[in-house]
Scaffold this active site. Sequence first.
Site, PDB file in Angstrom:
ATOM      1  N   THR A   1     -15.502   1.589  -3.304  1.00 32.97           N
ATOM      2  CA  THR A   1     -14.653   1.484  -2.107  1.00 32.97           C
ATOM      3  C   THR A   1     -15.488   1.560  -0.834  1.00 32.97           C
ATOM      4  O   THR A   1     -15.300   0.772   0.098  1.00 32.97           O
ATOM      5  CB  THR A   1     -13.602   2.613  -2.106  1.00 32.97           C
ATOM      6  OG1 THR A   1     -12.912   2.601  -3.360  1.00 32.97           O
ATOM      7  CG2 THR A   1     -12.614   2.446  -0.966  1.00 32.97           C
TER       8      THR A   1
ATOM      9  N   ARG B   1     -13.298  -4.791 -10.835  1.00 35.66           N
ATOM     10  CA  ARG B   1     -13.697  -3.561 -10.120  1.00 35.66           C
ATOM     11  C   ARG B   1     -15.233  -3.477 -10.061  1.00 35.66           C
ATOM     12  O   ARG B   1     -15.800  -3.064  -9.046  1.00 35.66           O
ATOM     13  CB  ARG B   1     -13.116  -2.312 -10.798  1.00 35.66           C
ATOM     14  CG  ARG B   1     -11.596  -2.207 -10.815  1.00 35.66           C
ATOM     15  CD  ARG B   1     -10.952  -1.983  -9.473  1.00 35.66           C
ATOM     16  NE  ARG B   1     -11.426  -0.796  -8.777  1.00 35.66           N
ATOM     17  CZ  ARG B   1     -10.835  -0.281  -7.679  1.00 35.66           C
ATOM     18  NH1 ARG B   1      -9.731  -0.854  -7.187  1.00 35.66           N
ATOM     19  NH2 ARG B   1     -11.318   0.769  -7.080  1.00 35.66           N
TER      20      ARG B   1
ATOM     21  N   GLU C   1       1.411  -5.976  -8.978  1.00 39.46           N
ATOM     22  CA  GLU C   1       0.882  -6.638  -7.765  1.00 39.46           C
ATOM     23  C   GLU C   1       0.959  -8.162  -7.878  1.00 39.46           C
ATOM     24  O   GLU C   1       1.259  -8.854  -6.889  1.00 39.46           O
ATOM     25  CB  GLU C   1      -0.549  -6.164  -7.509  1.00 39.46           C
ATOM     26  CG  GLU C   1      -0.603  -4.689  -7.130  1.00 39.46           C
ATOM     27  CD  GLU C   1      -2.011  -4.107  -7.076  1.00 39.46           C
ATOM     28  OE1 GLU C   1      -2.131  -2.911  -6.760  1.00 39.46           O
ATOM     29  OE2 GLU C   1      -3.001  -4.830  -7.342  1.00 39.46           O
TER      30      GLU C   1
ATOM     31  N   TYR D   1       0.818  -1.212   0.000  1.00 36.89           N
ATOM     32  CA  TYR D   1       0.000   0.000   0.000  1.00 36.89           C
ATOM     33  C   TYR D   1       0.855   1.268   0.000  1.00 36.89           C
ATOM     34  O   TYR D   1       0.362   2.343   0.358  1.00 36.89           O
ATOM     35  CB  TYR D   1      -0.964  -0.005   1.192  1.00 36.89           C
ATOM     36  CG  TYR D   1      -2.206  -0.844   0.946  1.00 36.89           C
ATOM     37  CD1 TYR D   1      -3.123  -0.495  -0.049  1.00 36.89           C
ATOM     38  CD2 TYR D   1      -2.483  -1.979   1.700  1.00 36.89           C
ATOM     39  CE1 TYR D   1      -4.265  -1.253  -0.278  1.00 36.89           C
ATOM     40  CE2 TYR D   1      -3.621  -2.739   1.475  1.00 36.89           C
ATOM     41  CZ  TYR D   1      -4.507  -2.358   0.483  1.00 36.89           C
ATOM     42  OH  TYR D   1      -5.647  -3.103   0.259  1.00 36.89           O
TER      43      TYR D   1
ATOM     44  N   HIS E   1      -9.727  -6.425  -2.293  1.00 44.09           N
ATOM     45  CA  HIS E   1      -8.893  -5.515  -3.091  1.00 44.09           C
ATOM     46  C   HIS E   1      -8.912  -5.998  -4.532  1.00 44.09           C
ATOM     47  O   HIS E   1      -8.909  -7.204  -4.779  1.00 44.09           O
ATOM     48  CB  HIS E   1      -7.439  -5.523  -2.595  1.00 44.09           C
ATOM     49  CG  HIS E   1      -6.476  -4.911  -3.576  1.00 44.09           C
ATOM     50  ND1 HIS E   1      -6.209  -3.568  -3.606  1.00 44.09           N
ATOM     51  CD2 HIS E   1      -5.762  -5.461  -4.609  1.00 44.09           C
ATOM     52  CE1 HIS E   1      -5.354  -3.310  -4.596  1.00 44.09           C
ATOM     53  NE2 HIS E   1      -5.067  -4.449  -5.216  1.00 44.09           N
TER      54      HIS E   1
ATOM     55  N   ARG F   1     -18.778  -5.798  -2.210  1.00 40.57           N
ATOM     56  CA  ARG F   1     -18.715  -4.841  -1.092  1.00 40.57           C
ATOM     57  C   ARG F   1     -20.100  -4.479  -0.573  1.00 40.57           C
ATOM     58  O   ARG F   1     -20.281  -4.294   0.639  1.00 40.57           O
ATOM     59  CB  ARG F   1     -17.918  -3.610  -1.523  1.00 40.57           C
ATOM     60  CG  ARG F   1     -16.403  -3.895  -1.544  1.00 40.57           C
ATOM     61  CD  ARG F   1     -15.622  -2.859  -2.260  1.00 40.57           C
ATOM     62  NE  ARG F   1     -14.173  -2.942  -1.979  1.00 40.57           N
ATOM     63  CZ  ARG F   1     -13.265  -2.210  -2.611  1.00 40.57           C
ATOM     64  NH1 ARG F   1     -13.630  -1.349  -3.547  1.00 40.57           N
ATOM     65  NH2 ARG F   1     -11.986  -2.325  -2.306  1.00 40.57           N
TER      66      ARG F   1
ATOM     67  N   PHE G   1      -5.432   7.549   6.404  1.00 43.91           N
ATOM     68  CA  PHE G   1      -5.844   6.231   6.881  1.00 43.91           C
ATOM     69  C   PHE G   1      -4.757   5.170   6.711  1.00 43.91           C
ATOM     70  O   PHE G   1      -4.988   3.993   6.978  1.00 43.91           O
ATOM     71  CB  PHE G   1      -7.129   5.785   6.172  1.00 43.91           C
ATOM     72  CG  PHE G   1      -7.042   5.757   4.664  1.00 43.91           C
ATOM     73  CD1 PHE G   1      -6.469   4.689   4.000  1.00 43.91           C
ATOM     74  CD2 PHE G   1      -7.548   6.809   3.908  1.00 43.91           C
ATOM     75  CE1 PHE G   1      -6.386   4.652   2.622  1.00 43.91           C
ATOM     76  CE2 PHE G   1      -7.456   6.790   2.522  1.00 43.91           C
ATOM     77  CZ  PHE G   1      -6.872   5.703   1.868  1.00 43.91           C
TER      78      PHE G   1
HETATM   79  P1  IDP Z   1      -9.942   0.629  -3.634  1.00 45.83           P
HETATM   80  O1  IDP Z   1      -9.611  -0.533  -2.718  1.00 45.83           O
HETATM   81  O2  IDP Z   1     -11.409   0.677  -3.952  1.00 45.83           O
HETATM   82  O3  IDP Z   1      -9.062   0.690  -4.858  1.00 45.83           O
HETATM   83  P2  IDP Z   1      -8.317   2.812  -2.553  1.00 45.83           P
HETATM   84  O4  IDP Z   1      -8.661   4.258  -2.663  1.00 45.83           O
HETATM   85  O5  IDP Z   1      -7.215   2.298  -3.428  1.00 45.83           O
HETATM   86  O6  IDP Z   1      -9.672   1.970  -2.791  1.00 45.83           O
HETATM   87  O7  IDP Z   1      -7.967   2.545  -1.035  1.00 45.83           O
HETATM   88  C1  IDP Z   1      -7.303   1.361  -0.643  1.00 45.83           C
HETATM   89  C2  IDP Z   1      -7.988   0.825   0.585  1.00 45.83           C
HETATM   90  O8  IDP Z   1      -7.792   1.750   1.653  1.00 45.83           O
HETATM   91  C3  IDP Z   1      -9.504   0.655   0.499  1.00 45.83           C
HETATM   92  O9  IDP Z   1      -9.907  -0.536  -0.145  1.00 45.83           O
HETATM   93  C4  IDP Z   1      -9.895   0.670   1.954  1.00 45.83           C
HETATM   94  O10 IDP Z   1      -9.611  -0.583   2.593  1.00 45.83           O
HETATM   95  C5  IDP Z   1      -8.949   1.738   2.500  1.00 45.83           C
HETATM   96  N1  IDP Z   1      -9.548   3.085   2.485  1.00 45.83           N
HETATM   97  C6  IDP Z   1      -9.788   3.855   1.400  1.00 45.83           C
HETATM   98  N2  IDP Z   1     -10.345   5.030   1.738  1.00 45.83           N
HETATM   99  C7  IDP Z   1     -10.442   5.007   3.086  1.00 45.83           C
HETATM  100  C8  IDP Z   1     -10.946   5.939   4.052  1.00 45.83           C
HETATM  101  O11 IDP Z   1     -11.398   7.048   3.728  1.00 45.83           O
HETATM  102  N3  IDP Z   1     -10.887   5.548   5.365  1.00 45.83           N
HETATM  103  C9  IDP Z   1     -10.372   4.338   5.759  1.00 45.83           C
HETATM  104  N4  IDP Z   1      -9.908   3.430   4.877  1.00 45.83           N
HETATM  105  C10 IDP Z   1      -9.939   3.760   3.564  1.00 45.83           C
HETATM  106 MG    MG Z   2      -7.005   0.938  -4.982  1.00 46.95          MG
END
Ligand code: IDP
Ligand code: MG
Length: 140
Positions: free
Chosen positions: A93, A87, A128, A51, A117, A104, A59
Amino acid sequence: MAIERTFSIIKPDATRRNLTGAINAKIEASGLRIVAQKRVKWSKAEAEAFYGVHKARPFFNDLVGFMISGPIVVQVLEGENAVAKYRDVMGATNPANAAPGTIRKDFAESIEANSVHGSDSLENAGIEIGQNFKPAEIVG
Ligand code: IDP
Ligand code: MG
């Protein structure tokens, strides 16, 4: 459309609730094939490396702590348009914004503990997959 591979993780909130099979059923129902899969527990360093792109986000530390809080299942999914298709199967998300029938929407606990993920681009999918699998572990 091209046959692609994407990288997937079933996250600790989902393995804890015994949802691996239910999530795999949604993946397979979409037409994607699980061509590699293993259950692992990441170290802090592994989660931070995966990450790394989110290091500046508020976060980040919570996310790393969550991702090492239990076992995860890492996977390679293969199929037509696999990156964008997965996706869609995952949903947004934030599960509050996820469409009906998505992983989700049906399973996520929160925006952080959102069950899965999936790679966000073909380029990142390749990176990845390479971080998590040897070529011989992927059997298409
Ligand atoms: P994604 O998994 O839908 O691609 P990303 O923006 O890449 O979303 O964020 C990675 C991961 O970080 C998310 O799947 C979630 O577990 C966590 N995450 C994303 N936004 C937030 C937030 O606003 N608060 C807490 N955790 C978050
Ligand atoms: Mg992502």
